[in-house]
Design an enzyme around this catalytic site. Structure first.
Site, PDB file in Angstrom:
ATOM      1  N   GLY A 105       6.817  -2.242   3.319  1.00 21.20           N
ATOM      2  CA  GLY A 105       7.645  -1.167   2.228  1.00 21.20           C
ATOM      3  C   GLY A 105       9.124  -1.588   2.798  1.00 21.20           C
ATOM      4  O   GLY A 105       9.861  -0.865   2.871  1.00 21.20           O
ATOM      5  N   LYS A 165      -2.253  12.570   1.459  1.00 20.52           N
ATOM      6  CA  LYS A 165      -1.631  11.801   2.479  1.00 20.52           C
ATOM      7  C   LYS A 165      -3.106  11.768   3.116  1.00 20.52           C
ATOM      8  O   LYS A 165      -3.925  11.322   4.242  1.00 20.52           O
ATOM      9  CB  LYS A 165      -0.412  12.793   3.386  1.00 20.52           C
ATOM     10  N   ARG A 205      -5.204   9.648   5.847  1.00 22.43           N
ATOM     11  CA  ARG A 205      -5.589   9.939   6.342  1.00 22.43           C
ATOM     12  C   ARG A 205      -7.586   9.487   6.714  1.00 22.43           C
ATOM     13  O   ARG A 205      -8.224   9.526   7.620  1.00 22.43           O
ATOM     14  CB  ARG A 205      -5.766  10.786   7.094  1.00 22.43           C
TER      15      ARG A 205
END
Length: 312
Positions: free
Chosen positions: A10, A138, A142
């Site tokens: 990115g 997120k 994880r």
């Protein structure tokens, strides 16, 4: 011990370009993922070529080609993902899960930093809908990282100055107001504002640091822990202009969500957690956690009064 080889995924994005520069500045052999999907986006192509001029190396790979991702990852020691969060709901999640699979199969990466850099999702289990999905996704990344036994560092960078400081934390603009300013509640809740270039500097410093292995690193530079009122006062002092202040109650903020599109509702929810609940500062940094400015006192981070001068 030599410096790690770093792959930025990115790299043409808002934070990615900063990570590339910070990695090069720290003397790392730096690679940037070049995806064929870039197509005819001339700005991104030229940015990649500018990285190459600065000493970075381009690695071609695609998220639709698992083997190409594995081959790219095998060339480095550390992977930093900075894929933009603007791809709301699942795109970012799917991309990162594919990256986790590639890192797992490559088997050589000694540190992975997933794309987070905001509020700590582990502390946002009670976040409002619909914005809660950003934190849940997120946490799913994880979970995949830890199930794959991939060494990691999570970076919680709090409020990017470009989005929260230059506009005095006003929604719907990126520039400081000229006459009046909205206070969230009494405006006294403490917030953490961090210059994005400093986010990248601190992030890159963590990658070879054993103190940050398998930990969450919070960016809380002490002079930048400010209430919204304190931020406004800094602007008023710099600009020589007093702003009319209007308080927005918690009730009125949340009531405004019903008239907004999905992205707007997410934004309002995040503002609620930051400026009313104080989610960035209402906890102590504990076990398996570190604070970046303590670890790296040599970083002369940008104070917000200095940062705001660019808006004069």
């Amino acid at each position: 011990m030599g410096k790690s080889k770093v792959l930025v995924v990115g790299g043409t994005g808002y934070m990615g370009r900063r990570m590339v520069r910070a990695s090069l500045a720290e003397g790392h052999e730096t690679y940037v993922l070049q995806r064929p999907e870039i197509g005819l986006d001339i700005d991104k192509v030229q940015m990649l070529l500018s990285f190459k001029k600065q000493g970075a190396r381009l690695l071609q790979a695609s998220f639709s080609d698992h083997r190409s991702l594995v081959d790219a990852v095998k060339k480095v020691d550390v992977v930093i993902c900075t894929m933009s969060g603007v791809h709301f709901r699942s795109h970012n999640l799917l991309v990162q899960l594919k990256l986790v699979e590639a890192i797992k199969d490559a088997g050589n990466v000694k540190r992975f930093l997933p794309s987070e850099f905001g509020m700590d999702p582990a502390r946002m289990g009670n976040a409002l809908e619909p914005g809660r999905v950003t934190f849940d996704e997120k946490m799913e990344v994880r979970k995949a990282i830890q199930e794959a036994n991939i060494p990691f560092t999570y970076v919680s960078a709090n409020c990017f100055a470009g989005y929260f400081a230059g506009n005095l934390s006003q929604m719907g603009t990126l520039l400081p107001p000229r006459d009046k300013v909205t206070l969230y509640g009494d405006g006294n809740v403490k917030v953490v504002y961090v210059d994005e270039d400093d986010v990248a500097t601190y992030t890159v410093k963590t990658i070879d640091d054993p103190r940050t292995l398998n930990k969450t690193v919070y960016l809380r530079p002490p002079d930048n822990i400010l209430s919204q009122r304190e931020l406004i006062e800094k602007w008023e002092k710099l600009s020589g202009r007093q702003l009319d202040k209007f308080s927005l109650s918690e009730h009125d903020l949340l009531s405004s969500m019903k008239d907004l599109d999905l992205a707007g509702q997410v934004g309002v929810g995040h503002f609620y957690h930051i400026f009313y609940e104080g989610c960035l500062t209402n906890f102590e940094i504990g076990e398996h956690e570190e604070e970046a400015s303590r670890l790296y006192p040599e970083v002369n981070y940008t104070r917000m009064d200095e940062y705001l001068k660019i808006y004069l």
